[in-house]
Design a protein around this motif. Structure first.
Motif, PDB file in Angstrom:
ATOM      1  N   GLU A   1       0.825  -1.209   0.000  1.00 39.58           N
ATOM      2  CA  GLU A   1       0.000   0.000   0.000  1.00 39.58           C
ATOM      3  C   GLU A   1       0.861   1.261   0.000  1.00 39.58           C
ATOM      4  OE1 GLU A   1      -3.231  -0.177  -0.585  1.00 39.58           O
ATOM      5  OE2 GLU A   1      -2.828  -2.325  -0.687  1.00 39.58           O
ATOM      6  N   ALA A   2       1.997   1.222   0.701  1.00 37.33           N
ATOM      7  CA  ALA A   2       2.911   2.370   0.674  1.00 37.33           C
ATOM      8  C   ALA A   2       3.426   2.608  -0.739  1.00 37.33           C
ATOM      9  CB  ALA A   2       4.073   2.132   1.637  1.00 37.33           C
ATOM     10  N   SER A   3       3.710   1.531  -1.467  1.00 35.11           N
ATOM     11  CA  SER A   3       4.217   1.672  -2.837  1.00 35.11           C
ATOM     12  C   SER A   3       3.172   2.289  -3.753  1.00 35.11           C
ATOM     13  CB  SER A   3       4.653   0.302  -3.381  1.00 35.11           C
ATOM     14  OG  SER A   3       3.542  -0.510  -3.737  1.00 35.11           O
ATOM     15  N   ARG A   4       1.901   2.054  -3.462  1.00 30.96           N
ATOM     16  CA  ARG A   4       0.840   2.602  -4.309  1.00 30.96           C
ATOM     17  C   ARG A   4       0.718   4.114  -4.147  1.00 30.96           C
ATOM     18  NH1 ARG A   4      -4.408   0.299  -3.215  1.00 30.96           N
ATOM     19  NH2 ARG A   4      -4.990   1.052  -5.273  1.00 30.96           N
ATOM     20  N   PHE A   5       1.177   4.642  -3.021  1.00 35.28           N
ATOM     21  CA  PHE A   5       1.247   6.095  -2.867  1.00 35.28           C
ATOM     22  C   PHE A   5       2.389   6.678  -3.685  1.00 35.28           C
ATOM     23  CE2 PHE A   5      -1.054   5.500   1.274  1.00 35.28           C
ATOM     24  CZ  PHE A   5      -2.101   6.364   1.009  1.00 35.28           C
ATOM     25  N   ARG A   6       3.330   5.817  -4.102  1.00 41.32           N
ATOM     26  CA  ARG A   6       4.519   6.277  -4.816  1.00 41.32           C
ATOM     27  C   ARG A   6       4.606   5.649  -6.203  1.00 41.32           C
ATOM     28  NH1 ARG A   6       6.708  10.716  -2.590  1.00 41.32           N
ATOM     29  NH2 ARG A   6       8.490  10.208  -3.907  1.00 41.32           N
ATOM     30  N   SER A   7       3.543   5.773  -6.967  1.00 38.08           N
ATOM     31  CA  SER A   7       3.476   5.465  -8.399  1.00 38.08           C
ATOM     32  C   SER A   7       3.203   4.009  -8.755  1.00 38.08           C
ATOM     33  CB  SER A   7       4.750   5.917  -9.132  1.00 38.08           C
ATOM     34  OG  SER A   7       5.822   5.023  -8.916  1.00 38.08           O
ATOM     35  N   ALA A   8       3.273   3.085  -7.802  1.00 45.01           N
ATOM     36  CA  ALA A   8       2.897   1.707  -8.124  1.00 45.01           C
ATOM     37  C   ALA A   8       1.379   1.614  -8.214  1.00 45.01           C
ATOM     38  CB  ALA A   8       3.419   0.744  -7.063  1.00 45.01           C
ATOM     39  N   CYS A   9       0.876   0.611  -8.924  1.00 43.18           N
ATOM     40  CA  CYS A   9      -0.565   0.445  -9.040  1.00 43.18           C
ATOM     41  C   CYS A   9      -0.901  -1.032  -9.230  1.00 43.18           C
ATOM     42  CB  CYS A   9      -1.128   1.282 -10.184  1.00 43.18           C
ATOM     43  SG  CYS A   9      -0.457   0.859 -11.799  1.00 43.18           S
ATOM     44  N   ASP A  10      -2.184  -1.334  -9.314  1.00 44.59           N
ATOM     45  CA  ASP A  10      -2.630  -2.717  -9.424  1.00 44.59           C
ATOM     46  C   ASP A  10      -2.858  -3.079 -10.889  1.00 44.59           C
ATOM     47  OD1 ASP A  10      -4.653  -2.273  -6.466  1.00 44.59           O
ATOM     48  OD2 ASP A  10      -2.590  -2.945  -6.650  1.00 44.59           O
ATOM     49  N   ILE A  11      -1.777  -3.380 -11.596  1.00 41.47           N
ATOM     50  CA  ILE A  11      -1.909  -3.830 -12.975  1.00 41.47           C
ATOM     51  C   ILE A  11      -2.512  -5.227 -12.993  1.00 41.47           C
ATOM     52  CG2 ILE A  11      -0.675  -4.339 -15.113  1.00 41.47           C
ATOM     53  CD1 ILE A  11       1.439  -2.331 -14.265  1.00 41.47           C
ATOM     54  N   THR A  12      -2.038  -6.070 -12.094  1.00 38.28           N
ATOM     55  CA  THR A  12      -2.558  -7.424 -11.966  1.00 38.28           C
ATOM     56  C   THR A  12      -2.395  -7.873 -10.523  1.00 38.28           C
ATOM     57  OG1 THR A  12      -2.282  -9.737 -12.650  1.00 38.28           O
ATOM     58  CG2 THR A  12      -0.323  -8.354 -12.684  1.00 38.28           C
ATOM     59  N   LYS A  13      -3.255  -8.778 -10.082  1.00 41.37           N
ATOM     60  CA  LYS A  13      -3.169  -9.300  -8.723  1.00 41.37           C
ATOM     61  C   LYS A  13      -2.181 -10.454  -8.624  1.00 41.37           C
ATOM     62  CE  LYS A  13      -7.838  -7.925  -7.351  1.00 41.37           C
ATOM     63  NZ  LYS A  13      -9.156  -8.385  -6.841  1.00 41.37           N
ATOM     64  N   GLU A  14      -1.685 -10.913  -9.772  1.00 41.72           N
ATOM     65  CA  GLU A  14      -0.721 -12.005  -9.782  1.00 41.72           C
ATOM     66  C   GLU A  14       0.687 -11.448  -9.951  1.00 41.72           C
ATOM     67  OE1 GLU A  14      -1.671 -14.892 -12.690  1.00 41.72           O
ATOM     68  OE2 GLU A  14      -3.681 -15.277 -11.916  1.00 41.72           O
ATOM     69  N   ALA A  15       1.605 -11.939  -9.134  1.00 45.03           N
ATOM     70  CA  ALA A  15       3.001 -11.518  -9.228  1.00 45.03           C
ATOM     71  C   ALA A  15       3.817 -12.643  -9.849  1.00 45.03           C
ATOM     72  CB  ALA A  15       3.546 -11.171  -7.849  1.00 45.03           C
TER      73      ALA A  15
END
Length: 271
Positions: free
Chosen positions: A174-188
């Motif tokens: 969630e911290a990374s999502r504040f810094r430009s990361a997003c949910d492209i896919t739920k699978e890593a």
């Protein structure tokens, strides 16, 4: 010569840059922003934007706040340890990724995310000031944020409390999502990376190849960032008598230097 092209990844692949040519005169020919947007459209992927109305938000109880704060502290210790060990566990900062065709399995390391010390430091800054709220009505996710609000609040859902082993990774995600990361896919899905993170397999850097999406995920997908810490950099040994058996580290909340093989730092044979 095994190098075929370089792909521009200016500022975590978020800025436009055409980039100079590589040794053989070939470059990607498309800015990172253009490639990312095109890939998302072609694969019908988009970052998740929450449309919750906020009516289900509740303050955490004292017990849940204690658990959340303990998870935050452990997550921060892991992130700070990664920065401290940046020369060993993180990738080298560069505007470009160079492709390579090596078939030697020892040359490649499987990693979920390409993280520099600056990017991890940004996660630390966000997590240090983040606030916590509860959302007992949202059952399908562990946590979420509102990226456009400017309010760095992480909303913790019932799944968060049911999975203690995932709490640290969830907060990092969630911290990374504040810094430009997003949910492209739920699978890593991991990718093959070499030479301090500066090289990837040729197929990963070709926008026309389906495997190119895996490279995008390693740069932008929040789930990949979570898995980099939960899977790639985790300790494989037991913690006994005040230290981990795998690397000798004494700090309980830390990353493992032994998780990254020595071959990851080996310079490729250019001839």
């Amino acid at each position: 010569m095994h190098v075929k092209r370089c792909m521009c990844l200016c500022r975590a692949a978020l800025e436009t840059c055409s980039g100079p040519k590589c040794a053989d005169g070939i470059h990607a020919g498309m800015s990172s922003r253009e490639v990312i947007i095109r890939s998302k459209k072609e694969n019908q992927r988009k970052c998740h934007i929450s449309e919750r109305d906020g009516k289900s938000h509740v303050p955490l109880t004292k017990d849940k706040m204690r658990i959340a704060e303990a998870a935050r502290q452990s997550a921060l210790e892991i992130l700070r340890d990664a920065v401290k060990k940046k020369d060993r566990v993180l990738v080298k900062k560069s505007q470009f990724l160079i492709t390579h065709k090596s078939k030697d399995p020892s040359f490649w390391m499987k990693r979920f995310a390409l993280l520099t010390d600056q990017r991890v430091s940004n996660f630390i800054s966000v997590l240090e000031e983040a606030k916590f709220m509860g959302d007992p009505s949202t059952k399908e996710v562990y946590a979420y944020i509102y990226t456009e609000s400017g309010d760095k609040t992480i909303y913790l859902c019932p799944l968060f409390w049911k999975a203690p082993s995932s709490q640290l990774g969830t907060l990092i995600r969630e911290a990374s999502r504040f810094r430009s990361a997003c949910d492209i896919t739920k699978e890593a899905v991991s990718i093959d990376v070499g030479y301090k993170g500066l090289m990837v397999k040729s197929s990963l850097a070709d926008p026309k190849n389906p495997k190119f999406n895996l490279l995008l995920n390693a740069v932008l997908n929040a789930k990949n960032i979570q898995y980099e810490f939960e899977v790639t950099l985790r300790h494989r040994g037991d913690y006994a008598r005040g230290r981990y058996s795998c690397c000798g580290e004494t700090a309980r909340s830390s990353v493992c230097e032994s998780a990254v093989p020595d071959d990851f730092f080996t310079s490729p044979n250019w001839r």
